[in-house]
Design an enzyme around this catalytic site. Structure first.
Site, PDB file in Angstrom:
ATOM      1  CG  PHE A 198      -1.865   1.233   1.194  1.00 41.99           C
ATOM      2  CD1 PHE A 198      -3.100   1.144   0.567  1.00 41.99           C
ATOM      3  CD2 PHE A 198      -1.504   2.443   1.768  1.00 41.99           C
ATOM      4  CE1 PHE A 198      -3.963   2.239   0.523  1.00 41.99           C
ATOM      5  CE2 PHE A 198      -2.353   3.539   1.729  1.00 41.99           C
ATOM      6  CZ  PHE A 198      -3.584   3.437   1.103  1.00 41.99           C
ATOM      7  CG  ASP A 303       5.709   4.008   1.655  1.00 43.09           C
ATOM      8  OD1 ASP A 303       5.708   4.807   2.609  1.00 43.09           O
ATOM      9  OD2 ASP A 303       4.677   3.702   1.032  1.00 43.09           O
ATOM     10  CE  LYS A 334      -0.198   6.328   7.660  1.00 42.89           C
ATOM     11  NZ  LYS A 334      -1.597   6.676   7.948  1.00 42.89           N
ATOM     12  CB  THR A 358       0.116  25.865  -4.359  1.00 39.34           C
ATOM     13  OG1 THR A 358      -0.450  25.912  -5.668  1.00 39.34           O
ATOM     14  CG2 THR A 358      -0.064  27.214  -3.675  1.00 39.34           C
TER      15      THR A 358
END
Length: 463
Positions: A198, A303, A334, A358
């Site tokens: 995931f 990751d 997280k 941005t």
């Protein structure tokens, strides 16, 4: 070893949340209760509410205990999907966020890529660089974990394209063809991931995510390759040869895929497949995976969105692998409060606006990260995590010995602890019953229950 364990346990006992927590959970109503239900119904008039579990009273929540809208005091082992590092209302966090010196930063959300605030260099140095993975001295900030992984892939793609150009400039044909989504400007580069992975819900990340259909159904994705992730047998000490053979077979798949397809320019892997079921592999597996990628000039992305910032017992879970060569990219989010990715200088794009949006994150989140890092260091929270995690695993092992046909495979690193149930229905029933008794804990994979508490979660809470 016994003396070391005793010392770690003693250190953990000495650490307490700075403000008095509830002694134990206290449940007054069903969860969700009438107040949460009423607010959910009101919100449903204007927003999707299907995933809402209960509403939180943040002013009354403290430490490891969350208080919901109905006044239920619940031990929080879910922690906002593993993203609450130092609990609720830590005094140091509240002081930092009420400090007049920080108000200007919180009152404005600047376009960090264009106009960062005065002193931004010092804040980055004091936070992101203070905990940077070995060998990675560049940090690019983002807003969420999926953004971090999505843009980390871009850094890998840019580097691969530059390598293929061999030092020449970007051609007019490349510039024109990319606007039509055609080669050579839009090359057929791929990232290899693993079954059960995931990595987020943005478009490219969904091409890497292979957990549940609910994440991916109806969305176009890239046809990128995947290899098996090891399925270890437990207890590990009883299946040494079988697990080594399983890992070798998975590595052989990776080697074959990389050798077969030269367009695979990156491999992405979680230190522990979280959403996929808390699936682990050995340090040896990851060392050999790194060798496979390094010798083929394929970038390795680790990751650490869910595993980073101390939950594994080391600040970064991949530290425990003792790699000879560090990963090319490490992504985070997280518990770090801000998202982004680390790289070495070689993966920094040579042109501006190649990796850009941005806001490029949120500078106020570094105020929070600075508090988190100080708490980890001053309260020795990595030792607390190790001790609490050991208590959790030991307790789950005792339960699975008592109920061998219900529970199996108790495992974990730090407080990233899990156990498997015989059926999904029983797992779900037990998590509901735990919540009814004042413990909030989540599930993952098909039949797994997982713990994701904050860093002040101690052995006392585990018991």
């Amino acid at each position: 070893a016994g003396a070391t364990s005793a010392a770690a346990a003693a250190a953990a006992r000495e650490v307490a949340f700075p403000v008095r927590e509830p002694v134990q959970p206290r449940v007054r109503t069903p969860i969700p209760g009438p107040q949460s239900d009423a607010q959910r119904q009101a919100l449903a008039k204007h927003a999707p509410v299907g995933a809402i579990r209960y509403f939180i009273d943040f002013e009354r929540s403290i430490g490891n205990y969350v208080v919901d809208a109905d006044g239920n005091e619940v031990l929080d082992m879910y922690a906002h999907i593993a993203s609450l590092p130092v609990g609720y209302n830590h005094p140091a966090m509240l002081r930092a966020l009420s400090d007049r010196a920080n108000i200007g930063l919180m009152a404005h959300r600047p376009a960090l890529g264009n106009n960062p605030p005065v002193g931004w260099d010092r804040r980055v140095e004091a936070t992101l660089m203070r905990v940077a993975p070995r060998g990675l001295d560049q940090a690019t900030t983002m807003a969420c974990g999926a953004c971090a992984n999505e843009h980390a892939m871009k850094a890998v793609f840019i580097a691969a394209a530059n390598a293929r150009r061999g030092g020449r400039g970007i051609s007019d044909d490349e510039k024109a063809s990319c606007l039509a989504n055609q080669a050579p400007g839009s090359p057929g580069f791929k990232i290899l991931s693993f079954d059960g992975a995931f990595h987020g819900r943005t478009s490219a990340c969904l091409s890497l995510t292979r957990t549940k259909w609910i994440h991916k159904l109806d969305f176009p994705t890239f046809d990128w390759p995947a290899c098996r992730f090891p399925k270890l047998k437990y207890p590990l000490e009883d299946f040494v040869q079988e697990n080594a053979a399983e890992e070798a077979a998975c590595l052989a798949e990776v080697a074959e895929a990389l050798d077969r397809d030269g367009d695979i320019v990156g491999v992405i892997v979680e230190p522990m497949q979280a959403e996929g079921g808390d699936n682990h592999a050995s340090a040896d597996f990851f060392q050999k995976l790194r060798t496979l990628t390094k010798t083929r000039d394929v970038s390795l992305i680790v990751d650490e969105v869910q595993t980073g910032c101390g939950s594994s017992g080391t600040f970064w879970a991949h530290e425990a692998w003792n790699l000879e060569h560090p990963p090319d990219v490490v992504t985070f989010s997280k518990k770090m409060q801000i998202a982004g990715f680390y790289t070495a200088k070689a993966l920094t794009p040579e042109l501006p606006y190649r990796i850009f949006n941005t806001w490029m994150g949120d500078p106020a989140k570094l105020i929070q990260l600075e508090v988190v890092i100080k708490c980890i260091e001053e309260d020795n929270l990595l030792s607390v995590v190790k001790s609490a995690g050991a208590t959790l695993v030991d307790g789950l092992k005792a339960l699975q010995n008592k109920y061998p046909h219900v529970l199996a495979n108790a495992r974990g690193i730090g407080t990233l602890v899990a156990v498997d149930f015989d059926t999904a229905e029983r797992r779900d029933a037990v998590t509901r019953e735990l919540l009814r008794n004042g413990v909030d804990i989540g599930g993952c994979g098909s039949t797994t229950m997982r713990a994701r508490p904050g860093l002040y979660f101690t052995s006392a809470h585990a018991k």
